[in-house]
Design a protein around this motif. Structure first.
Motif, PDB file in Angstrom:
ATOM      1  N   ALA A 102       0.894  -1.189   0.111  1.00 19.92           N
ATOM      2  CA  ALA A 102      -0.065  -0.141  -0.075  1.00 19.92           C
ATOM      3  C   ALA A 102       0.875   0.965   0.019  1.00 19.92           C
ATOM      4  N   ARG A 103       2.088   0.947   0.341  1.00 17.36           N
ATOM      5  CA  ARG A 103       3.039   2.456   0.497  1.00 17.36           C
ATOM      6  C   ARG A 103       3.772   2.442  -0.743  1.00 17.36           C
ATOM      7  N   VAL A 104       4.045   3.884  -1.241  1.00 23.31           N
ATOM      8  CA  VAL A 104       4.393   4.038  -2.727  1.00 23.31           C
ATOM      9  C   VAL A 104       5.641   5.168  -2.515  1.00 23.31           C
ATOM     10  N   PRO A 105       6.591   5.184  -3.404  1.00 26.77           N
ATOM     11  CA  PRO A 105       7.501   6.320  -3.581  1.00 26.77           C
ATOM     12  C   PRO A 105       6.791   7.402  -3.842  1.00 26.77           C
ATOM     13  N   LEU A 106       7.068   8.518  -3.115  1.00 30.42           N
ATOM     14  CA  LEU A 106       6.426   9.955  -3.498  1.00 30.42           C
ATOM     15  C   LEU A 106       7.534  11.217  -3.360  1.00 30.42           C
ATOM     16  N   MET A 107       7.963  11.729  -4.482  1.00 27.60           N
ATOM     17  CA  MET A 107       8.989  12.399  -4.498  1.00 27.60           C
ATOM     18  C   MET A 107       8.618  13.807  -5.120  1.00 27.60           C
ATOM     19  N   PHE A 108       9.020  14.983  -4.998  1.00 26.18           N
ATOM     20  CA  PHE A 108       8.868  16.179  -5.375  1.00 26.18           C
ATOM     21  C   PHE A 108      10.026  16.963  -5.805  1.00 26.18           C
ATOM     22  N   ARG A 109      10.283  17.525  -6.832  1.00 28.55           N
ATOM     23  CA  ARG A 109      11.154  18.483  -7.118  1.00 28.55           C
ATOM     24  C   ARG A 109      10.810  20.072  -7.602  1.00 28.55           C
ATOM     25  N   VAL A 110      10.681  20.984  -6.574  1.00 28.43           N
ATOM     26  CA  VAL A 110      10.142  22.137  -6.588  1.00 28.43           C
ATOM     27  C   VAL A 110      11.210  23.168  -6.860  1.00 28.43           C
ATOM     28  N   PRO A 111      11.910  23.513  -7.606  1.00 30.15           N
ATOM     29  CA  PRO A 111      13.025  24.537  -7.566  1.00 30.15           C
ATOM     30  C   PRO A 111      12.934  25.655  -6.779  1.00 30.15           C
ATOM     31  N   TRP A 112      11.884  26.247  -7.021  1.00 33.29           N
ATOM     32  CA  TRP A 112      11.360  27.505  -6.378  1.00 33.29           C
ATOM     33  C   TRP A 112      11.342  27.469  -4.921  1.00 33.29           C
ATOM     34  N   LYS A 113      11.350  26.139  -4.324  1.00 34.92           N
ATOM     35  CA  LYS A 113      11.390  25.822  -2.739  1.00 34.92           C
ATOM     36  C   LYS A 113      12.594  25.281  -2.271  1.00 34.92           C
ATOM     37  N   PRO A 114      13.664  26.128  -2.137  1.00 33.47           N
ATOM     38  CA  PRO A 114      14.899  25.358  -1.851  1.00 33.47           C
ATOM     39  C   PRO A 114      14.959  25.064  -0.511  1.00 33.47           C
ATOM     40  N   THR A 115      14.241  25.443   0.598  1.00 29.64           N
ATOM     41  CA  THR A 115      14.173  24.588   1.785  1.00 29.64           C
ATOM     42  C   THR A 115      13.903  23.147   1.666  1.00 29.64           C
TER      43      THR A 115
END
Length: 274
Positions: A102-115
């Protein structure tokens, strides 16, 4: 290490079917009879080959964004539609309510959110949260009737408390032989009116709780008055890095956790008993 079903698991929770069976690959023989080692090697080899191929394709996409000069103003999200089991609990593929399926990989790349760059969050998330998250991060207005919640605030403060308290999943069962509910029980091509059982599952920070209910084919819903089996697994101390260490002992009937089970049952009813 744990190549058999969790201790105390109801038979309905297990399956010997899945992609391995569909494609004619070696298959397990039962909850307490793990796949032979040569079969395990073949299945893992196929999995690692698939992951390697996909990883390369993701690299091509990211390289293209760089080449176009669009990498710094493009939001990228990577996720899977399901998890995967590689012999843990004696299971292979995805057709269970165990955490690994049930658990999945979840990754975001948001360049304008450097934190957020290179950071992980312990917050609970579901795939229904992806749409509202993308909308907020890109300044769009999502429809008002979405089930998910925006996770956008994590990108300013990855350490903040979890936005959600629980994540949910469900999976049906259609065993051909009720004396062997773990075998030949996938509902592929079975009309939903003819399902046998539905497993409703909730995952909190500390526990996973699943109830397998007799299916009402008229109402198309599980019957809360006909419980086939229940599972309660302790995830305290689980940071998601050890795929084999948890859900090896079903404590649903342990009176020490009676209040926990009662609370999680109420959460399931509130979510699925609509």
């Amino acid at each position: 290490k744990h190549q058999t079903a969790p201790e105390g698991m109801p038979d309905i929770a297990f399956t010997t079917e899945g992609e391995a069976d569909i494609h004619g690959w070696p298959r397990g023989y039962g909850p307490n009879d793990p796949e032979p080692s040569d079969g395990q090697h073949q299945l893992r080899m196929g999995y690692y080959a698939a992951v390697t191929f996909v990883d390369e394709q993701i690299g091509h996409v990211l390289d293209k964004l760089d080449a176009m000069g669009a990498a710094n103003n493009t939001l990228v999200v990577l996720f899977g539609d399901h998890g995967w089991q590689l012999g843990e609990h004696g299971e292979w593929a995805k057709h269970t309510n165990f955490d690994l399926a049930a658990r999945v990989p979840l990754m975001f790349r948001v360049p304008w959110k450097p934190t957020s760059i290179g950071k992980r969050t312990a917050g609970i998330a579901e795939l229904v949260d992806v749409y509202p998250t993308l909308a907020e991060l890109t300044g769009l207005s999502p429809p008002p009737d979405l089930d998910g919640k925006s996770l956008a605030s994590y990108f300013d403060n990855p350490e903040q408390p979890s936005i959600k308290t629980a994540a949910f999943s469900q999976f049906p069962r259609c065993p051909k032989n009720l004396s062997r509910q773990w075998d030949e029980n996938i509902c592929l091509k079975v009309p939903r009116e003819n399902f046998y059982s539905m497993g409703y599952s909730v995952r909190t920070a500390d526990f996973r709780y699943t109830e397998w209910l007799k299916w009402n084919g008229t109402r198309l819903h599980g019957d809360w008055e006909q419980l086939i089996g229940a599972e309660l697994y302790d995830h305290r101390g689980d940071d998601g890095r050890d795929f084999d260490a948890f859900e090896n002992l079903n404590i649903a009937d342990d009176k020490t956790f009676a209040d926990t089970r009662k609370n999680l049952h109420s959460i399931l009813v509130a979510q699925f008993g609509k």
